[in-house]
Design a protein around this motif. Structure first.
Motif, PDB file in Angstrom:
ATOM      1  N   ASP A   1      10.657  -6.560  10.094  1.00  0.00           N
ATOM      2  CA  ASP A   1      10.219  -5.583  11.093  1.00  0.00           C
ATOM      3  C   ASP A   1      11.413  -5.040  11.874  1.00  0.00           C
ATOM      4  OD1 ASP A   1       7.590  -5.919  10.289  1.00  0.00           O
ATOM      5  OD2 ASP A   1       7.079  -7.285  11.935  1.00  0.00           O
ATOM      6  N   ASP A   2      12.351  -5.923  12.242  1.00  0.00           N
ATOM      7  CA  ASP A   2      13.548  -5.460  12.954  1.00  0.00           C
ATOM      8  C   ASP A   2      14.392  -4.542  12.083  1.00  0.00           C
ATOM      9  OD1 ASP A   2      13.172  -6.614  15.459  1.00  0.00           O
ATOM     10  OD2 ASP A   2      14.176  -8.484  14.923  1.00  0.00           O
ATOM     11  N   PHE A   3      14.512  -4.894  10.810  1.00  0.00           N
ATOM     12  CA  PHE A   3      15.272  -4.055   9.876  1.00  0.00           C
ATOM     13  C   PHE A   3      14.618  -2.672   9.772  1.00  0.00           C
ATOM     14  CE2 PHE A   3      18.372  -5.461   6.332  1.00  0.00           C
ATOM     15  CZ  PHE A   3      19.086  -4.276   6.425  1.00  0.00           C
ATOM     16  N   TYR A   4      13.295  -2.659   9.643  1.00  0.00           N
ATOM     17  CA  TYR A   4      12.551  -1.399   9.586  1.00  0.00           C
ATOM     18  C   TYR A   4      12.783  -0.578  10.838  1.00  0.00           C
ATOM     19  CZ  TYR A   4       8.551   1.788   9.797  1.00  0.00           C
ATOM     20  OH  TYR A   4       7.761   2.902   9.931  1.00  0.00           O
ATOM     21  N   ASP A   5      12.660  -1.218  11.994  1.00  0.00           N
ATOM     22  CA  ASP A   5      12.835  -0.505  13.258  1.00  0.00           C
ATOM     23  C   ASP A   5      14.239   0.079  13.378  1.00  0.00           C
ATOM     24  OD1 ASP A   5      10.245  -1.145  14.017  1.00  0.00           O
ATOM     25  OD2 ASP A   5      10.845  -2.835  15.283  1.00  0.00           O
ATOM     26  N   MET A   6      15.241  -0.694  12.949  1.00  0.00           N
ATOM     27  CA  MET A   6      16.620  -0.221  13.052  1.00  0.00           C
ATOM     28  C   MET A   6      16.859   0.994  12.164  1.00  0.00           C
ATOM     29  SD  MET A   6      19.765  -0.425  11.264  1.00  0.00           S
ATOM     30  CE  MET A   6      19.818  -1.962  10.309  1.00  0.00           C
ATOM     31  N   LEU A   7      16.420   0.927  10.898  1.00  0.00           N
ATOM     32  CA  LEU A   7      16.674   2.025   9.972  1.00  0.00           C
ATOM     33  C   LEU A   7      15.855   3.268  10.307  1.00  0.00           C
ATOM     34  CD1 LEU A   7      16.968   0.157   6.551  1.00  0.00           C
ATOM     35  CD2 LEU A   7      18.792   0.955   8.047  1.00  0.00           C
ATOM     36  N   THR A   8      14.604   3.093  10.665  1.00  0.00           N
ATOM     37  CA  THR A   8      13.814   4.258  11.054  1.00  0.00           C
ATOM     38  C   THR A   8      14.320   4.826  12.372  1.00  0.00           C
ATOM     39  OG1 THR A   8      12.113   2.829  12.056  1.00  0.00           O
ATOM     40  CG2 THR A   8      11.745   3.580   9.805  1.00  0.00           C
ATOM     41  N   GLY A   9      14.908   3.976  13.216  1.00  0.00           N
ATOM     42  CA  GLY A   9      15.525   4.467  14.442  1.00  0.00           C
ATOM     43  C   GLY A   9      16.670   5.414  14.142  1.00  0.00           C
ATOM     44  N   ILE A  10      17.498   5.067  13.142  1.00  0.00           N
ATOM     45  CA  ILE A  10      18.579   5.961  12.716  1.00  0.00           C
ATOM     46  C   ILE A  10      18.003   7.247  12.140  1.00  0.00           C
ATOM     47  CG2 ILE A  10      20.412   6.257  11.000  1.00  0.00           C
ATOM     48  CD1 ILE A  10      21.043   3.266  11.338  1.00  0.00           C
ATOM     49  N   GLU A  11      17.004   7.098  11.290  1.00  0.00           N
ATOM     50  CA  GLU A  11      16.415   8.250  10.607  1.00  0.00           C
ATOM     51  C   GLU A  11      15.793   9.231  11.592  1.00  0.00           C
ATOM     52  OE1 GLU A  11      14.681   8.010   6.270  1.00  0.00           O
ATOM     53  OE2 GLU A  11      13.155   7.438   7.730  1.00  0.00           O
TER      54      GLU A  11
END
Length: 265
Positions: free
Chosen positions: A85-95
């Motif tokens: 979930d943290d990985f998802y949040d980080m990458l979608t945050g960049i996107e």
């Protein structure tokens, strides 16, 4: 936040994020993912930061996950879910960030590394770069969006080739396949990324963020709906943002635009 696994530096409108564990080839373990997530939030909250250059220290952009850490996480399913979930949040945050993120890929970029690259808006590679998926080489699967972003970036057949074979592409092949859009000598990598920033710096920051948002809509919006969304978005931009009118007036007056000035009416 105090960063231990990454560095974050600001220089005017540009921030530089560097993965800073070169002895381990800049692994994307849970603590690093959390730091990157915090850095994304910090940059978005910072006034006037419109560009981010993301790179790795040493001879690797990122060689992916921390294997010992994964073994521990696999034995603790709730913790592993929280990590994903943290990985998802980080990458979608960049996107979804307002700022434009540029991946400056040095050396090895594999597994989680390519997933990080794919979340960025632009990518440039050093001649030494080696880029690929690589998960299946060790019985793993992409869990940070790689299986979804990679086919969208380079097409389904090429994406399946990288995922199924584990092949690492050299920089020139990565450019030909569309993973990066420029290859430069190793020593010129960060300067070349800075040149990209300089080329965009004269443009409207609001316009840049809008163009990023419109392009990203193609990832999850049906074609007809996207066309309608574009019309609505451009109408709001043109009728409410001073930069839209300023650009036309500057063109008419044969001068450089002065973006960022308030609307007089």
């Amino acid at each position: 936040m105090t960063y231990r696994n990454i560095t974050l530096a600001h220089d005017g409108r540009t921030a530089r994020v560097t993965l800073a564990r070169p002895d381990k080839l800049n692994p994307l373990d849970w603590s690093t993912v959390k730091e990157l997530k915090a850095a994304v939030a910090e940059i978005e909250a910072a006034s006037g930061v419109d560009f981010v250059i993301l790179t790795g220290e040493g001879r690797s952009f990122s060689a992916g996950g921390d294997l010992d850490g994964y073994i521990r996480l696999y034995a603790d399913p709730p913790a592993f879910q929280a990590f994903l979930d943290d990985f998802y949040d980080m990458l979608t945050g960049i996107e979804k960030a307002r700022a434009i993120w540029i991946a400056a890929v040095n050396g090895v970029c594999v597994a989680g590394g390519i997933e990080l690259l794919l979340a960025c808006d632009m990518a440039i590679a050093a001649e030494s770069a080696k880029i690929g998926d690589g998960h299946l080489n060790f019985g793993q699967l992409p869990g940070a969006g790689g299986s979804q972003r990679l086919p969208r970036a380079i097409g389904l057949l090429r994406a399946k080739h990288l995922m199924l074979t584990g092949e690492l592409l050299d920089a020139r092949t990565s450019e030909a396949w569309g993973l990066v859009t420029r290859v430069v000598p190793d020593a010129a990598l960060l300067d070349a990324a800075a040149e990209w920033v300089a080329g965009m710096a004269g443009k409207s920051a609001v316009g840049l963020a809008g163009a990023k948002r419109l392009a990203n809509m193609t990832l999850d919006t049906p074609y007809e709906e996207g066309l309608r969304e574009e019309i609505a978005f451009v109408h709001r931009y043109a009728t409410t943002e001073p930069d839209a009118t300023e650009g036309l007036i500057a063109f008419k007056e044969k001068r450089a635009p002065r973006f960022g000035t308030p609307r007089k009416d």
